[in-house]
Enzyme design. Sequence first.
Site, PDB file in Angstrom:
ATOM      1  N   ASP A 181       7.519  60.078  48.198  1.00 47.33           N
ATOM      2  CA  ASP A 181       7.121  60.718  46.902  1.00 47.33           C
ATOM      3  C   ASP A 181       5.786  61.607  46.844  1.00 47.33           C
ATOM      4  OD1 ASP A 181       7.599  62.566  44.406  1.00 47.33           O
ATOM      5  OD2 ASP A 181       7.535  60.472  43.713  1.00 47.33           O
ATOM      6  N   ASP A 196       7.839  62.543  41.215  1.00 51.96           N
ATOM      7  CA  ASP A 196       8.646  61.686  39.893  1.00 51.96           C
ATOM      8  C   ASP A 196       9.648  60.981  40.713  1.00 51.96           C
ATOM      9  OD1 ASP A 196       9.978  63.331  42.882  1.00 51.96           O
ATOM     10  OD2 ASP A 196      11.045  64.736  41.837  1.00 51.96           O
ATOM     11  N   ASP A 213      11.132  63.253  48.831  1.00 50.40           N
ATOM     12  CA  ASP A 213      11.389  64.578  49.234  1.00 50.40           C
ATOM     13  C   ASP A 213      11.023  64.789  50.326  1.00 50.40           C
ATOM     14  OD1 ASP A 213       8.025  64.698  48.679  1.00 50.40           O
ATOM     15  OD2 ASP A 213       8.137  64.377  46.261  1.00 50.40           O
ATOM     16  N   ASP A 256      29.646  61.983  58.340  1.00 54.55           N
ATOM     17  CA  ASP A 256      30.020  61.336  57.354  1.00 54.55           C
ATOM     18  C   ASP A 256      31.618  61.168  57.531  1.00 54.55           C
ATOM     19  OD1 ASP A 256      29.192  60.114  54.512  1.00 54.55           O
ATOM     20  OD2 ASP A 256      30.563  60.710  54.251  1.00 54.55           O
ATOM     21  N   GLU A 275      29.942  58.736  61.982  1.00 56.70           N
ATOM     22  CA  GLU A 275      30.647  57.825  61.483  1.00 56.70           C
ATOM     23  C   GLU A 275      31.728  57.208  61.339  1.00 56.70           C
ATOM     24  OE1 GLU A 275      29.246  55.598  57.802  1.00 56.70           O
ATOM     25  OE2 GLU A 275      30.236  57.327  57.490  1.00 56.70           O
ATOM     26  N   ASP A 286      24.283  51.834  53.874  1.00 53.87           N
ATOM     27  CA  ASP A 286      25.023  51.489  53.385  1.00 53.87           C
ATOM     28  C   ASP A 286      25.449  49.850  53.188  1.00 53.87           C
ATOM     29  OD1 ASP A 286      26.294  53.950  52.546  1.00 53.87           O
ATOM     30  OD2 ASP A 286      27.044  54.139  54.394  1.00 53.87           O
TER      31      ASP A 286
HETATM   32  C1  GLC Z   1      30.296  56.945  53.904  1.00 53.45           C
HETATM   33  C2  GLC Z   1      28.520  57.061  53.669  1.00 53.45           C
HETATM   34  C3  GLC Z   1      27.951  56.809  52.402  1.00 53.45           C
HETATM   35  C4  GLC Z   1      28.874  57.479  51.158  1.00 53.45           C
HETATM   36  C5  GLC Z   1      30.550  57.958  52.027  1.00 53.45           C
HETATM   37  C6  GLC Z   1      30.854  58.568  50.820  1.00 53.45           C
HETATM   38  O1  GLC Z   1      30.215  55.761  54.087  1.00 53.45           O
HETATM   39  O2  GLC Z   1      26.889  56.744  54.524  1.00 53.45           O
HETATM   40  O3  GLC Z   1      27.080  56.856  52.000  1.00 53.45           O
HETATM   41  O4  GLC Z   1      29.219  56.563  50.476  1.00 53.45           O
HETATM   42  O5  GLC Z   1      30.536  58.034  53.062  1.00 53.45           O
HETATM   43  O6  GLC Z   1      30.648  59.858  51.267  1.00 53.45           O
END
Ligand code: GLC
Length: 558
Positions: free
Chosen positions: A21, A25, A29, A200, A258, A331
């Site tokens: 940061d 705040d 960032d 994602d 992912e 995650d």
């Molecule tokens: C993926 C991300 C996770 C998020 C989910 C919804 O798994 O890594 O952090 O909550 O998608 O976008």
Amino acid sequence: MTDPWWKSAVVYQIYPRSFADSDGDGMGDLRGIIQHLDYLAELGVDVLWLSPVYPSPQDDNGYDISDYQDIDPLFGTLADFDELLTEAHARSMKLIMDLVVNHSSDEHAWFRDPAKRDWYWWRPARDGMEPGTPGAEPNNWGSVFGGSAWEYDPATGEYFLHLFSRKQPDLNWENPEVREAVYEMMRWWLDRGVDGFRMDVIDHISKDPALPDGVLSVGQSYANGAPHYLNGPRNHEFLHEMHEKVFAGRDALLTVGEMPGVTVDEAKLYTDPARGEVDMVFQFDHVWIDRGADPWQLVPLKLTALKAIFGRWQAGLAEVGWNSLYWNNHDQPRVVSRFGDDGDFRVESAKMLGTVLHLHRGTPYVYQGEELGMTNAPWDTIEDFRDIEALGQYAQAVEKEGRRPDEVLTVLRARGRDNARTPMQWDSSPQAGFTTGTPWLRVNPSFSEINAAAAVADPDSVYHHYRKLIDLRHTEPAVVSGDFTMLAPHDEQVYAYTRRLGATELLVAGNFGATPAALDDLAGWDDAELVLDNTGQAPSDRILGPWQAVVYRRTVSP
Ligand code: GLC
């Protein structure tokens, strides 16, 4: 054909809100990242992956995006972003963005535009049911964060689909306008200079358009709809189209999808260069290994099962396709707490875990703080948690299912996503040098001992071990291109394998325990060169010390 550059690369994931940061705040960032680029360059990583920094209501920490082509003021401005990109490139590091296009935020202009209703999944109530009443949802799917996957909109009398939170409506990829808008946005970032994308939940984008009910298990209010939206009928088609329309003709990019639930056979298709989809995927088999049938039970690691998983992936993608290798991300709980020993053997076990992972065939990913051996957060009250998933699961388990709070907290402490999200520990000053203000999530009290300043100054730290692992990938072609052979698949304590390229053979072995462990396969390696070790002591009599990891190299006849 020469190998693509990313086969010898190591990627570092930054979770911007928790990294550094610069303005006090309490929230990390972009300028905070710029201030620490030299630290990352020294570590030797080739690519930075930024978790989302786009404008967002922050319902799921930025994975709910309300504008794909700007920067959230929490993190800075587009000018800050351009500077970050220039400064990263000046240090020979590439930068990839998080691409979250299975869903947008419900505050995105697209979702608010009545003319774009078909950009999302709107459906009427179930036949014969009164809209908005219990059980009238269009189907029985549950959302990943708890509750129904449908939200009722009284204004229009219909429901919209959200596989994640109700503030993350799913985009309708069946609509070609949606796809074109996404591709255009991606081209805009590439034109700005970014080097690729981490995509994602990209195996969720193609749904069975009939949206059929899922199978309901006994005692559950909502079904798992995944068979109807995971790796759906048009997923390969969409990714190929994206490849054609966005990536084709552009060099030196990295794309990683992912893909929760992806199988080896599917991954082979997704990552076959001839098919033009993505370069590599994140599979989940090894991070789901300690999930039980009862989500509120902790299942200990069975090493033979872990070896079977990685062995299967290594063999499956040996000829066609490519693996990504990770223990941690935003995650997952911290690996040293999960599969290592975050007490007496924290340093040894963190190094051992890094060694065993990195020298597989594939591209390794390091999540911020992993290179310091950062540990899980010891929170003992739900008040300290911030993650929408943890809070939702806690409410469901304690309030709806009557579980004991301490039982639920024990599991969240071990598995919750906030473990990864505590602020990066830079030094031993207040708030670990992360912020001069109040951090958005509590700093892990371990920071006085575990921090970057101390690790950089100590040649025996986890940090310097990671530096050596990264360097080994850059200098030893057998790490990148060698074939892979798993050793001792039935051994419950030692993880060992060889890598071979031409006349060079490497042996990697790690002891997953605090007691010494013998490995017969070490025979014949006594005279080999010990390339890397995490204890300062070469094994004798084929015995590895507590949490010891070794890497040997020898020349063999080709
Ligand atoms: C993926 C991300 C996770 C998020 C989910 C919804 O798994 O890594 O952090 O909550 O998608 O976008």
